[in-house]
Write an enzyme that holds these catalytic residues in place. Structure first.
Site, PDB file in Angstrom:
ATOM      1  N   ARG A  22       7.002 -38.126 -36.581  1.00 13.35           N
ATOM      2  CA  ARG A  22       7.851 -37.171 -37.235  1.00 13.35           C
ATOM      3  C   ARG A  22       8.256 -37.618 -38.600  1.00 13.35           C
ATOM      4  O   ARG A  22       8.444 -36.935 -39.483  1.00 13.35           O
ATOM      5  CB  ARG A  22       8.903 -36.653 -36.422  1.00 13.35           C
ATOM      6  CG  ARG A  22       9.653 -35.451 -36.925  1.00 13.35           C
ATOM      7  CD  ARG A  22      10.574 -34.897 -36.038  1.00 13.35           C
ATOM      8  NE  ARG A  22       9.996 -33.812 -34.956  1.00 13.35           N
ATOM      9  CZ  ARG A  22      10.135 -32.659 -34.989  1.00 13.35           C
ATOM     10  NH1 ARG A  22      10.447 -32.194 -36.195  1.00 13.35           N
ATOM     11  NH2 ARG A  22       9.499 -31.939 -34.202  1.00 13.35           N
ATOM     12  N   GLU A  70      18.769 -29.626 -36.002  1.00 12.45           N
ATOM     13  CA  GLU A  70      18.561 -30.920 -36.846  1.00 12.45           C
ATOM     14  C   GLU A  70      18.393 -30.512 -38.388  1.00 12.45           C
ATOM     15  O   GLU A  70      18.693 -31.462 -39.198  1.00 12.45           O
ATOM     16  CB  GLU A  70      17.215 -31.489 -36.274  1.00 12.45           C
ATOM     17  CG  GLU A  70      17.214 -32.358 -34.868  1.00 12.45           C
ATOM     18  CD  GLU A  70      16.172 -32.502 -34.332  1.00 12.45           C
ATOM     19  OE1 GLU A  70      15.187 -31.854 -33.924  1.00 12.45           O
ATOM     20  OE2 GLU A  70      15.801 -33.770 -34.250  1.00 12.45           O
TER      21      GLU A  70
HETATM   22  N1  MTE Z   1      25.410 -30.739 -31.999  1.00  8.12           N
HETATM   23  C1  MTE Z   1      26.583 -31.053 -31.233  1.00  8.12           C
HETATM   24  N2  MTE Z   1      27.680 -30.541 -31.315  1.00  8.12           N
HETATM   25  N3  MTE Z   1      26.251 -32.227 -30.451  1.00  8.12           N
HETATM   26  C2  MTE Z   1      24.730 -32.760 -30.374  1.00  8.12           C
HETATM   27  O1  MTE Z   1      24.890 -33.715 -29.681  1.00  8.12           O
HETATM   28  N4  MTE Z   1      22.599 -32.721 -31.085  1.00  8.12           N
HETATM   29  C3  MTE Z   1      21.698 -32.202 -32.187  1.00  8.12           C
HETATM   30  C4  MTE Z   1      21.815 -30.589 -32.286  1.00  8.12           C
HETATM   31  N5  MTE Z   1      23.297 -30.642 -32.617  1.00  8.12           N
HETATM   32  C5  MTE Z   1      23.956 -32.083 -31.174  1.00  8.12           C
HETATM   33  C6  MTE Z   1      24.204 -31.025 -31.980  1.00  8.12           C
HETATM   34  C7  MTE Z   1      20.350 -32.863 -31.966  1.00  8.12           C
HETATM   35  S1  MTE Z   1      19.732 -34.217 -32.127  1.00  8.12           S
HETATM   36  C8  MTE Z   1      19.470 -31.684 -31.462  1.00  8.12           C
HETATM   37  S2  MTE Z   1      17.735 -31.805 -31.133  1.00  8.12           S
HETATM   38  C9  MTE Z   1      19.934 -30.285 -31.251  1.00  8.12           C
HETATM   39  O2  MTE Z   1      21.359 -30.043 -31.285  1.00  8.12           O
HETATM   40  C10 MTE Z   1      19.516 -29.764 -29.662  1.00  8.12           C
HETATM   41  O3  MTE Z   1      20.000 -28.684 -29.203  1.00  8.12           O
HETATM   42  P1  MTE Z   1      19.191 -27.156 -29.510  1.00  8.12           P
HETATM   43  O4  MTE Z   1      17.953 -27.764 -29.652  1.00  8.12           O
HETATM   44  O5  MTE Z   1      19.720 -26.441 -28.727  1.00  8.12           O
HETATM   45  O6  MTE Z   1      19.675 -27.014 -31.063  1.00  8.12           O
HETATM   46  N1  HPA Z   2      11.523 -34.097 -31.271  1.00 12.58           N
HETATM   47  C1  HPA Z   2      12.591 -34.548 -30.458  1.00 12.58           C
HETATM   48  N2  HPA Z   2      12.166 -35.208 -29.155  1.00 12.58           N
HETATM   49  C2  HPA Z   2      11.222 -35.389 -28.958  1.00 12.58           C
HETATM   50  C3  HPA Z   2       9.761 -34.963 -29.634  1.00 12.58           C
HETATM   51  C4  HPA Z   2      10.411 -34.420 -30.998  1.00 12.58           C
HETATM   52  O1  HPA Z   2       9.240 -34.155 -31.879  1.00 12.58           O
HETATM   53  N3  HPA Z   2       8.876 -35.275 -29.021  1.00 12.58           N
HETATM   54  C5  HPA Z   2       9.266 -35.972 -27.985  1.00 12.58           C
HETATM   55  N4  HPA Z   2      10.695 -35.939 -27.774  1.00 12.58           N
HETATM   56 MO1  MOS Z   3      17.613 -34.464 -31.054  1.00 11.40          MO
HETATM   57  S1  MOS Z   3      16.857 -35.936 -32.159  1.00 11.40           S
HETATM   58  O1  MOS Z   3      15.632 -34.053 -31.067  1.00 11.40           O
HETATM   59  O2  MOS Z   3      17.774 -34.876 -29.497  1.00 11.40           O
END
Ligand code: MTE
Ligand code: HPA
Ligand code: MOS
Length: 775
Positions: free
Chosen positions: A310, A728
């Protein structure tokens, strides 16, 4: 009706009033055991012996366990190269060696120093540079290549830059530490409650560790007090500790780390060092780019290969690279295994190009925004280094609009003047962009499933593999379901995530939690909706329910025009209606199912990592930001004066939650590039293991003026409800704080004007850089 609305997060009230239950809030079972972890006090060595005898004399200490107590001691998401407990080889400081089962934490605190541990120390690799030099790699990716050989072009180019760039690690700093409680079941199975982003992996690791079939291990995740990627893979080991002891003692067992222990034992964001060469023309248009990326994977593989890829996927940022070659390796060092962290390697990629662009601008003596504009992906320049075409590209629109809305050019002039007239304080301004690829790059993870159950009072319970960590995925999925049935979202309750309801799930990660699980829930809801349309149609038109015969295909077709609005099912053509509640009761009495299950997979993905080419992402989430900072020339103190963000999140499911995500992600990114600094002793022990020494941004540090806006975009038809993932991507906008600092310092740079500076730009680093520039 409720999707698209700003309804509250489903835990808002209980979070604010402190009533939300996390793992350690679970009421103790009679006889529950406290599990303490004994860790190594050196970074590398051979474990010779562990002696529990003195510790066992302490009152309240029940038993001690070692690696050999597991049926299988090895685990790992991609490669099983990590021991649950050290059996022989110690690979990092504070690595778990043994477990003490105690009646309570007080007994553990008295006993932990009495466990006799003998380790024959070995020389550890505690520097990324050394690992690079010795070529100690966990993984080397297939290079991304496109266009002509970049090194040839760079060699012949009038304008080129060459250098290296380092970005530091980052502690997740979730508020709930790694925790897990295991309950022994009467059939020999285990029920695990874990603070985990990945119920399925936790189930798998526990089952494997104890030698149990998967159907005897259930993993339940009610919610996390934050995950941020730190709970994508690593909770599994802690779950295995509690499960081992629950199984051995037939008592429930609790593992809850203290903040300090959590920070010391678990992995962090990968530090990354990159060597690069880049050429460009007199307008700053990039002609060729070459990069060698090295990430610090720590001691074990974990998810480092995917994170590294990534980084490669995001080194282009928002910019077209005509001739390009990207090489990358993840290094093995003697630190805790680094792991997923919001952005998953993407920020480490994008900060490189954004930082280089500041240097290109300084070299040519032009504004960095001009350089960004000429390089930005556009329809004629829309192929990434991995050969995916950038479609539906909203970057040009975002650039144009924010440049205007933020009065960029006027502010640039003001800052030029300010920096000329003032001594003591410097200002900097920077416009950066994000183009974040949405999809798991490991193709098989792009699938999800959902179960939707309608109860006879018209309330709905649904479950998916998505885990709630504060990001609001439950609220969004509830909104998607309630919209299908024309109900208020409060009618839908998301169940705790459980492997007993949703099996073979992916981690809630890659920002695609609501994309994938929302789409599965949408599909399941539509199946039920179709049956309810049929029932309502029969009722409205007096068709009997006993047989299907009187009901023609034409009628079935007509029934699909019934709309679900505000608790009613309505035929607008014939002006008939019936309530949702009456319809479901008629359905039940006529033995028609009110429950359904669906599986969803993202179509069209085709990246092949063996050749480094293909469609890696379903779509991109884009955004731009303008950040203004001030740097005190005498102290290095930096303040973020103003940040204006503009994003494309498609048709948002919940604009309020999305705005919260943008705000939180930006500030977390700001912390990574400007404040958070991990320090280790020469022996590899983390020194910054508490909030007293590790500083994350607070309300005092966020931009003093902060605006977040969105463009309208209704074209994202490849995703559920035309929404775009948000979790993210805005983290990468935090990079603008770093580039704005570079910009500020460039006003004190004399000849070439390049300010080569690594991330984070802490106050201390800024001050040292200023001293260097003066010299
Ligand atoms: N928001 C909050 N409040 N707490 C969290 O731990 N994790 C982040 C993001 N937002 C997080 C957050 C990360 S690393 C990811 S990958 C996404 O939320 C995952 O949730 P989603 O795929 O439902 O957006
Ligand atoms: N993003 C986050 N988590 C993951 C991924 C990715 O692309 N691939 C495997 N775990
Ligand atoms: Mo988020 S780093 O893909 O949990």
């Amino acid at each position: 009706m409720s999707a698209g609305e700003n309804i509250r997060h489903d835990s808002a009230n209980t979070h604010v009033t402190g009533k939300s239950a996390f793992i350690d809030d679970r009421v103790m079972m009679h006889g529950e055991v406290f599990v303490g972890i004994i860790t190594s006090k050196c970074a590398k060595g051979k474990l010779k012996s562990i002696d529990f005898s003195k510790a066992l004399e302490v009152s309240g200490v029940i038993a001690g366990y070692k690696a050999s107590d597991f049926v299988s001691n090895s685990w790992g998401t991609i490669v099983h190269d990590q021991p649950l407990l050290v059996d022989e080889q110690v690979s990092h400081f504070d690595e778990p060696l043994a477990l003490l089962a105690c009646e309570n934490k007080e007994s553990f605190d008295l006993a932990k120093g009495l466990v006799g541990v003998v380790i024959e120390e070995e020389e550890a690799t505690l520097s990324l540079d050394v690992a690079i030099e010795k070529k100690e790699f966990l993984y080397t990716a297939t290079s991304f290549k496109r266009g002509d050989e970049p090194l040839e072009i760079i060699k012949k180019s009038q304008f080129f830059l060459e250098g290296d760039f380092f970005s530091g690690g980052q502690e997740h700093f979730y508020l709930e530490s790694q925790s897990s409680i295991a309950y022994p079941l009467d059939d020999g199975g285990i029920e695990i409650h874990s603070s985990s982003q990945h119920s399925t992996e936790t189930q798998h690791v526990v089952a494997h560790a104890l030698g149990l079939p998967l159907n005897k291990v259930a993993c339940i995740v009610k919610r996390m007090g934050g995950g941020f990627g730190g709970k994508e893979s690593q909770p599994a080991a802690f779950a295995a500790y509690s499960a081992l002891i629950a199984k051995k003692l037939n008592r429930s067992a609790r593992v809850v780390l203290t903040k300090d222990d959590d920070m010391k034992t678990t992995g962090k964001r990968h530090p990354v060092k990159t060597f690069y060469k880049i050429s460009f023309d007199e307008k700053g248009k990039i002609t060729a780019f070459w990069a060698d990326i090295y990430s610090d994977g720590g001691a074990f593989t974990d998810v480092s290969p995917s994170i590294l890829e990534r980084t490669m996927f995001h080194i282009d940022g928002a910019y077209f690279l005509p001739s390009v070659c990207i090489n990358a390796s993840a290094c093995k060092t003697n630190y805790p295994s680094n792991t997923a962290f919001r952005g998953f390697g993407g920020p480490q990629g994008t900060i490189i190009i954004e930082s280089i662009i500041e240097d290109i601008a300084s070299t040519l003596g032009i504004d960095a925004l001009k350089v960004r504009e000429v390089n930005c992906y556009r329809d004629e320049n829309n192929i990434t280094p991995y050969h995916q075409v950038v479609e539906n590209n909203t970057l040009p629109e975002l650039f144009t609009q924010l440049k205007k809305d933020s009065s960029y050019e006027k502010r640039r002039e003001e800052i030029n003047l300010f920096n000329k007239q003032n001594k003591g304080v410097l200002k900097g301004l920077s416009f950066t962009a994000v183009k974040f690829g949405i999809a798991f790059t490991a193709r098989h993870l792009n699938q999800g499933n959902a179960l939707v159950n309608i109860h006879l009072d018209g309330t709905i319970e649904a479950s998916t593999g998505a885990t709630e960590m504060g990001q609001g995925v439950n609220t969004k999925i509830a909104q998607i379901i309630s919209e299908v049935f024309g109900l208020d979202a409060t009618k839908v309750k998301m169940m705790a995530t459980s492997t007993q309801r949703n099996a073979n799930t992916s981690p809630t990660a890659a920002s695609s939690g609501s994309d994938i699980n929302g789409a599965a829930a949408h599909k399941a809801s539509l199946l039920i909706k179709k049956r309810l349309q049929n029932v309502a149609w029969r009722k409205m038109n007096d068709f009997p329910f006993s047989t299907n015969e009187e009901y023609s295909l034409e009628d079935i077709e007509k029934s699909t025009r019934l709309e679900f609005i505000n608790g009613m099912i309505i035929d607008k053509v014939e002006n008939k209606q019936i309530s949702f509640e009456e319809t479901i009761n008629i359905a039940y009495l006529n033995r028609i199912s009110l429950c359904d299950y669906s599986h969803f997979r993202t179509e069209g993905l085709g990246f092949d990592k063996t050749i480094g080419k293909g469609k890696a992402f379903n779509y991109f989430t884009n955004g731009v930001v303008v950040t203004e900072v001030s740097v005190d020339e005498y102290t290095g103190e930096m303040k973020v004066l103003k940040s204006d963000i503009l994003m494309d999140l498609g048709r948002m499911i919940n604009p309020g939650i999305d705005e919260g995500q943008v705000c939180g992600a930006f500030v977390q990114g700001q912390g990574w590039v400007s404040m958070e600094n991990l320090c280790y002793s020469v022996k590899g022990e983390l020194l910054t293991h508490s909030p007293t020494t590790y500083k994350i941004p607070t309300i005092q540090d966020i931009p003093r003026e902060f605006t977040i806006n969105f463009i309208e975009n209704d074209t994202t038809d490849m995703n559920v409800r035309r929404s775009k993932a948000v979790g993210e991507p805005p983290f990468l906008l935090g990079i603008s704080v770093f580039t704005a600092c570079k910009n500020a310092l460039s006003y004190r740079s004399k000849d070439t004007k390049i300010v080569s500076m690594n991330s984070p730009a802490t106050n201390e680093n800024l001050l040292m850089k200023l001293e260097e520039l003066k010299a």
